[in-house]
Design an enzyme around this catalytic site. Structure first.
Site, PDB file in Angstrom:
ATOM      1  N   GLU A  35       0.825  -1.208   0.000  1.00 39.58           N
ATOM      2  CA  GLU A  35       0.000   0.000   0.000  1.00 39.58           C
ATOM      3  C   GLU A  35       0.861   1.261   0.000  1.00 39.58           C
ATOM      4  O   GLU A  35       1.434   1.642   1.011  1.00 39.58           O
ATOM      5  CB  GLU A  35      -0.934   0.006   1.216  1.00 39.58           C
ATOM      6  N   GLU A  76      -6.280   4.381   7.463  1.00 39.09           N
ATOM      7  CA  GLU A  76      -5.702   3.896   6.200  1.00 39.09           C
ATOM      8  C   GLU A  76      -5.641   2.371   6.179  1.00 39.09           C
ATOM      9  O   GLU A  76      -5.908   1.749   5.146  1.00 39.09           O
ATOM     10  CB  GLU A  76      -4.314   4.492   5.979  1.00 39.09           C
ATOM     11  N   GLU A  83     -10.564  -2.338   0.759  1.00 42.27           N
ATOM     12  CA  GLU A  83     -10.267  -2.384  -0.671  1.00 42.27           C
ATOM     13  C   GLU A  83      -9.753  -3.761  -1.081  1.00 42.27           C
ATOM     14  O   GLU A  83     -10.134  -4.274  -2.141  1.00 42.27           O
ATOM     15  CB  GLU A  83      -9.255  -1.304  -1.043  1.00 42.27           C
ATOM     16  N   HIS A  94     -18.549  -2.488 -10.074  1.00 38.80           N
ATOM     17  CA  HIS A  94     -19.828  -2.722  -9.415  1.00 38.80           C
ATOM     18  C   HIS A  94     -20.143  -1.478  -8.592  1.00 38.80           C
ATOM     19  O   HIS A  94     -19.281  -0.982  -7.861  1.00 38.80           O
ATOM     20  CB  HIS A  94     -19.751  -3.963  -8.513  1.00 38.80           C
ATOM     21  N   SER A 105     -12.179   6.003   1.132  1.00 37.32           N
ATOM     22  CA  SER A 105     -11.341   7.140   0.764  1.00 37.32           C
ATOM     23  C   SER A 105     -11.800   8.408   1.478  1.00 37.32           C
ATOM     24  O   SER A 105     -10.976   9.208   1.945  1.00 37.32           O
ATOM     25  CB  SER A 105     -11.389   7.335  -0.752  1.00 37.32           C
TER      26      SER A 105
END
Length: 126
Positions: A35, A76, A83, A94, A105
Site C-alpha cells: 500500500e 488507512e 479495498e 460494481h 477514501s
C-alpha cells in the site's frame, strides 16, 4: 444446546495473544509492502512525530498531535483492508464496490482534515 464456532477462532490464553501479535505484524508488513498510501502516511508520521514533541506545550497537546498521526494510520489500514476484500470479491466494476471504496477514501480524507486542523490549532496556539 450446541453452539457452532468458527474453526478459525482461537480458544484463548497466552497462545492466542501471541498469534494475535503475529497476525498484526503480518498486517503491518502487508500494508507497508503493498500500500503506497500507507507508506506515504507512515513516512509523514515518522517525520512529524519529533515535531509533535516540539510543538506540544504539554502532554495533552503532544498526545493530541501524535494521536492524529496514529488515527490516520488506523483509518488507512481499515480502508486498505476493505479495498483488498472488495478486490478479492470482484475486480469487475460494481456500484456497491465503488461506493465502498469511495467511502473508505472519504474516511481517510476526513482523518487528514481533522489531523491538519489539530496541528494548525496547536501550532498557532489557538
Amino acid at each position: 444446546m450446541t453452539t457452532s464456532h468458527s474453526p478459525f477462532k482461537s480458544k484463548g490464553g497466552l497462545a492466542r495473544l501471541f498469534k494475535a501479535l503475529r497476525y498484526s505484524a503480518q498486517g503491518l508488513a502487508a500494508a507497508f509492502r503493498h500500500e503506497a498510501a500507507f507508506r506515504q502516511e507512515l513516512l509523514l508520521a515518522v517525520v512529524m512525530t519529533p515535531m509533535a514533541f516540539w510543538l506540544g506545550r504539554n502532554p495533552i497537546e503532544t498526545m493530541m498531535l501524535l494521536g492524529t498521526l496514529v488515527l490516520l494510520l488506523i483509518v488507512e489500514l481499515l480502508n486498505s483492508a476493505m479495498e483488498a476484500l472488495a478486490d478479492a470479491i470482484t475486480l469487475e466494476p460494481h456500484p456497491l464496490v465503488g461506493r465502498a471504496k469511495d467511502l473508505g477514501s472519504a474516511a481517510v480524507m476526513l482523518t487528514i482534515l481533522l489531523g491538519a486542523a489539530v496541528w494548525v490549532c496547536v501550532a498557532l496556539r489557538l
